[in-house]
Design a protein around this motif. Structure first.
Motif, PDB file in Angstrom:
ATOM      1  N   ALA A  77       0.836  -1.205   0.000  1.00 52.69           N
ATOM      2  CA  ALA A  77       0.000   0.000   0.000  1.00 52.69           C
ATOM      3  C   ALA A  77       0.870   1.253   0.000  1.00 52.69           C
ATOM      4  O   ALA A  77       0.534   2.257  -0.637  1.00 52.69           O
ATOM      5  N   LEU A  78       1.994   1.196   0.705  1.00 55.37           N
ATOM      6  CA  LEU A  78       2.923   2.334   0.710  1.00 55.37           C
ATOM      7  C   LEU A  78       3.509   2.546  -0.684  1.00 55.37           C
ATOM      8  O   LEU A  78       3.617   3.686  -1.164  1.00 55.37           O
ATOM      9  N   ASP A  79       3.872   1.447  -1.343  1.00 57.97           N
ATOM     10  CA  ASP A  79       4.435   1.561  -2.700  1.00 57.97           C
ATOM     11  C   ASP A  79       3.445   2.225  -3.655  1.00 57.97           C
ATOM     12  O   ASP A  79       3.828   3.007  -4.527  1.00 57.97           O
ATOM     13  N   LYS A  80       2.169   1.910  -3.485  1.00 58.61           N
ATOM     14  CA  LYS A  80       1.143   2.514  -4.341  1.00 58.61           C
ATOM     15  C   LYS A  80       1.071   4.020  -4.119  1.00 58.61           C
ATOM     16  O   LYS A  80       1.009   4.804  -5.082  1.00 58.61           O
ATOM     17  N   LEU A  81       1.099   4.440  -2.861  1.00 58.47           N
ATOM     18  CA  LEU A  81       1.072   5.873  -2.559  1.00 58.47           C
ATOM     19  C   LEU A  81       2.336   6.569  -3.067  1.00 58.47           C
ATOM     20  O   LEU A  81       2.285   7.711  -3.517  1.00 58.47           O
ATOM     21  N   MET A  82       3.464   5.850  -2.991  1.00 58.55           N
ATOM     22  CA  MET A  82       4.714   6.411  -3.503  1.00 58.55           C
ATOM     23  C   MET A  82       4.614   6.625  -5.007  1.00 58.55           C
ATOM     24  O   MET A  82       5.023   7.672  -5.535  1.00 58.55           O
ATOM     25  N   ALA A  83       4.039   5.632  -5.720  1.00 57.13           N
ATOM     26  CA  ALA A  83       3.892   5.747  -7.173  1.00 57.13           C
ATOM     27  C   ALA A  83       2.945   6.872  -7.558  1.00 57.13           C
ATOM     28  O   ALA A  83       3.082   7.486  -8.626  1.00 57.13           O
ATOM     29  N   GLU A  84       1.979   7.159  -6.688  1.00 60.40           N
ATOM     30  CA  GLU A  84       1.019   8.233  -6.945  1.00 60.40           C
ATOM     31  C   GLU A  84       1.583   9.606  -6.608  1.00 60.40           C
ATOM     32  O   GLU A  84       0.917  10.624  -6.812  1.00 60.40           O
ATOM     33  N   GLY A  85       2.795   9.645  -6.071  1.00 52.95           N
ATOM     34  CA  GLY A  85       3.417  10.916  -5.730  1.00 52.95           C
ATOM     35  C   GLY A  85       3.000  11.482  -4.390  1.00 52.95           C
ATOM     36  O   GLY A  85       3.296  12.640  -4.079  1.00 52.95           O
ATOM     37  N   LYS A  86       2.331  10.686  -3.561  1.00 51.55           N
ATOM     38  CA  LYS A  86       1.880  11.170  -2.251  1.00 51.55           C
ATOM     39  C   LYS A  86       3.014  11.156  -1.215  1.00 51.55           C
ATOM     40  O   LYS A  86       2.948  11.869  -0.209  1.00 51.55           O
ATOM     41  N   LEU A  87       4.037  10.320  -1.462  1.00 51.24           N
ATOM     42  CA  LEU A  87       5.149  10.189  -0.525  1.00 51.24           C
ATOM     43  C   LEU A  87       6.441  10.649  -1.186  1.00 51.24           C
ATOM     44  O   LEU A  87       6.562  10.646  -2.416  1.00 51.24           O
ATOM     45  N   ALA A  88       7.400  11.046  -0.366  1.00 51.99           N
ATOM     46  CA  ALA A  88       8.668  11.565  -0.882  1.00 51.99           C
ATOM     47  C   ALA A  88       9.504  10.431  -1.475  1.00 51.99           C
ATOM     48  O   ALA A  88       9.822   9.459  -0.781  1.00 51.99           O
TER      49      ALA A  88
END
Length: 268
Positions: free
Chosen positions: A95-106
């Motif tokens: 789930a973190l990887d998905k948010l990272m791919a969406e640009g939500k995480l640094a």
């Protein structure tokens, strides 16, 4: 006779106190308030380490909790979508990887913290089924009046894969219940289900239940828990320091004590 030497003598004992106050004020000025949201699987390990981090850094942690996925308001993706001020998230790796791919995480800030196995539990004092084999686990599911599982990573696996592997999809219709937000252990402890499965690290802190055991190795699903800095974090440097602290090998023991398998240990 001049009063100046006497006044100086009287003021000297105050100097150390004034210096100490100045140092404290300087420290407070540099202390950061880090806003963290952790999912339940790593929550107890985080709680155990939070006070040590605050003492070592002088920073203050503002901590909240929410699932890594799902549709509840407290779910981490939902929090980020509505722009909550968060510096660091701790959650299921996929789930973190998905948010990272969406640009939500640094980008580049992800640290892997631990793996988590799935366990099952019954209400304290209830008979404990033998789930050491796949057949035993299958029987435990079938004999239960109601089975509870979460709406996060472990529950998704149980619902979409485990029950198929056990060949009990049809038999569990109306008996298996996905529990949003509330820990599965609490549902079992309150008698709302007589058998429940979730991450072992989420079951262990719950009063009123007994863990029967882990899923058998041939149907076990290990879930990675990771952390990262939110893209628009207000405290990026302090957030990075927290990530480094949580992933340090010296804290592997505290993480392992909560039922997780520290990433530092799996790399050995």
């Amino acid at each position: 006779m001049s009063l100046q030497p006497a006044l100086l003598r009287k003021s000297r004992p105050l100097l150390p106190a004034l210096v100490a106050l100045a140092l404290l004020a300087a420290g407070a000025a540099h202390a950061a308030e880090i806003r963290v949201v952790s999912s339940g699987g790593f929550a107890q390990a985080y709680k155990n380490l939070a006070a040590d981090y605050e003492r070592a850094s002088g920073d203050h942690l503002v901590s909240e909790w929410g699932p890594s996925m799902g549709t509840t308001a407290k779910a981490i993706p939902a929090r980020l979508a509505r722009g909550e001020p968060i510096d660091v998230v701790i959650m299921v790796g996929d789930a973190l990887d998905k948010l990272m791919a969406e640009g939500k995480l640094a980008a580049g800030t992800k640290v892997v913290l631990a793996d988590s196995p799935i366990a099952c539990a019954v209400r304290r004092g209830a008979p404990k089924p033998d789930i050491s084999t796949t057949e035993g686990l299958r029987n435990a599911f079938l004999k239960a009046n109601k089975v509870a599982y979460s709406d996060s990573a472990s529950g998704v696996y149980i619902e979409t894969q485990l029950m198929k592997k056990l060949g009990i999809v049809e038999q569990m219709q109306g008996k298996a219940a996905k529990i949003p937000a509330t820990p599965v252990g609490e549902i079992v402890a309150h008698g709302q289900a007589d058998f429940g499965c979730q991450q072992r690290s989420e079951l262990m802190p719950v009063e009123g239940i007994e863990i029967v055991g882990l899923l058998p190795a041939d149907v076990q699903q290990m879930t990675e828990f990771s952390a990262a800095l939110v893209r628009d974090a207000k405290q990026p440097e302090a957030g990075r320091a927290l990530l480094k602290f949580l992933s340090s090998p010296e804290h592997a023991g505290a993480i392992e004590a909560t039922g997780l398998v520290p990433a530092a240990k799996t790399k050995q």
